[in-house]
Design an enzyme around this catalytic site. Structure first.
Site, short mmCIF file in Angstrom:
data_model
loop_
_atom_site.label_atom_id
_atom_site.label_comp_id
_atom_site.label_asym_id
_atom_site.label_seq_id
_atom_site.Cartn_x
_atom_site.Cartn_y
_atom_site.Cartn_z
N TRP A 1 67.59 -30.57 22.05
CA TRP A 1 67.30 -29.14 21.97
C TRP A 1 66.06 -28.87 21.11
CZ3 TRP A 1 66.41 -25.01 24.03
CH2 TRP A 1 66.63 -23.73 23.53
N GLY A 2 65.92 -29.59 20.01
CA GLY A 2 64.73 -29.42 19.19
C GLY A 2 63.46 -29.76 19.97
N ARG B 1 63.24 -40.38 12.66
CA ARG B 1 62.87 -41.79 12.78
C ARG B 1 61.40 -41.92 13.19
NH1 ARG B 1 65.99 -44.12 17.10
NH2 ARG B 1 66.52 -42.01 17.79
N LYS C 1 74.11 -24.07 15.70
CA LYS C 1 75.21 -23.18 16.05
C LYS C 1 76.50 -23.70 15.43
CE LYS C 1 73.07 -21.62 20.36
NZ LYS C 1 73.17 -21.52 21.82
N LYS D 1 81.49 -20.38 20.91
CA LYS D 1 81.49 -20.86 22.30
C LYS D 1 81.68 -22.36 22.37
CE LYS D 1 77.09 -22.60 22.24
NZ LYS D 1 76.44 -23.76 22.88
N THR E 1 78.06 -22.94 28.52
CA THR E 1 78.61 -24.06 27.76
C THR E 1 79.97 -24.48 28.27
OG1 THR E 1 77.44 -23.18 25.83
CG2 THR E 1 79.07 -24.87 25.42
N ARG F 1 77.79 -30.81 26.01
CA ARG F 1 78.45 -31.90 25.27
C ARG F 1 79.87 -31.50 24.88
NH1 ARG F 1 75.39 -33.71 20.07
NH2 ARG F 1 73.82 -34.19 21.66
#
Length: 336
Positions: A14-15, A35, A108, A193, A250, A257
């Site tokens: 997402w980043g 990293r 979130k 959510k 979601t 996920r």
């Protein structure tokens, strides 16, 4: 204030996707990766092979493992780390933050222990006024956005002008941001959510169909809205992108996920087995269900789905017994 340079701290899926969104919208973007090897691969190949394989990143996006370099001269700082690690990460970056930069949360969740929302953690750790903190929330599955599929989102900030500045900085042909001043509602929608998606995944893993999914989503939205009302959120927020929109995406998508993690639990896997199948990653809702449950209890709010998910994840309740417990609750009016 024009936003010409943005630092995105966190190079997960997402980043990295949000960094691409901003870069595609015009500003220069510095993406910080924990990293060095991830930063080096992005620099050499223009691809984050670990999290967004096959997605070419724009030329105006640079990657670094040096937070000072990423933050230098940033007009906006986007925090894209897991919610339960935000405090520790931000504490390490605090002295590097540009004084007047807008701090933007992509995280979130509700912090374990303190029961603070992410914007509250940012304000406390960075020592800034609430008007300097914004949150992004909506139906934003990273992989779909990364390939340019159209979506909308909400940028919430108590300072509407600051939200508009951010809106301009991340608007492009496939990403449409709306503004809102209800930070509380947007954050609660985004946190809750994940828990409801776990429940939907559990139901799917047991073989249940669309009626069950729709029932869980709708009742999940009801308990989220009850918590929002207790904390002063605008009820209309939960009917919007940061509420219903994010919840549906979601709960329904195999890209989620939390949903896929819950599905494994519904098929009979243990928490450890589900985590191993997810390459050691734990879905956000597994941790947030506990803090959201405590937050609800502190405000006298009934959240039975959240309570049940917590019991499955942390108290040994079976998924089948959760279903029986929810269906066996006292009958009541729909708005209770």
């Amino acid at each position: 204030m024009a936003i010409d340079r943005v630092a995105v701290l966190g190079a997960g899926s997402w980043g990295t996707t949000f960094a691409k969104v901003v870069a595609d919208s015009g500003p220069e973007v510095a993406l910080w990766a924990r990293r060095q090897e991830v930063a080096s691969v992005i620099t050499e190949t223009r691809v984050n092979a670990d999290y967004l394989p096959g997605i070419s990143l724009p030329a105006n996006l640079t990657a670094t493992a040096d937070p000072a370099k990423a933050l230098d001269g940033a007009d906006a700082v986007v925090l894209a780390v897991p919610s339960q690690t935000l405090r520790a990460n931000l504490s390490a970056w605090r002295e590097l933050l540009p004084r007047d930069a807008t701090l933007v949360s992509l995280s979130k969740g509700v912090e374990l222990g303190t029961l603070k929302r992410m914007s509250e953690v940012i304000r406390e750790v960075a020592g800034v006024d609430e008007s300097q903190v914004a949150v992004v929330s909506g139906p934003n599955l990273a992989k779909e956005i990364a390939v340019g599929q159209p979506t909308a989102t909400v940028i919430a900030c108590t300072d509407h002008d600051r939200a508009v500045d951010l809106q301009h900085a991340c608007s492009n042909s496939y990403f449409r941001p709306y503004t809102n001043t209800d930070v509380v509602g947007c954050e609660l929608g985004g946190a809750c959510k994940n828990v409801i998606a776990l429940a939907c995944g559990m139901a799917a893993g047991m073989g249940y169909g669309d009626n069950t999914m729709a029932s869980i989503i709708t009742r999940g939205l009801a308990e989220t809205a009850r918590l929002g009302a207790a904390l002063g959120a605008d009820p209309l927020t939960f009917a919007g992108l940061a509420g219903l929109g994010d919840l549906v995406a979601t709960c329904a998508s195999p890209l989620s996920r939390n949903r896929t993690f819950g599905e494994r639990l519904g098929k009979g896997e243990t928490l450890a087995q589900a985590q191993e199948a997810a390459h050691g990653q734990v879905a956000e809702g597994v941790k947030s269900c506990s803090s959201i449950r405590e937050l609800a209890a502190a405000h006298g709010v009934d959240m039975p789905i959240t309570e049940g998910v917590h019991q499955v994840c942390h108290d040994g309740l079976s998924v089948r017994d959760l279903g029986a417990a929810l269906l066996g609750r006292d009958r009541k009016h729909e708005r209770q």
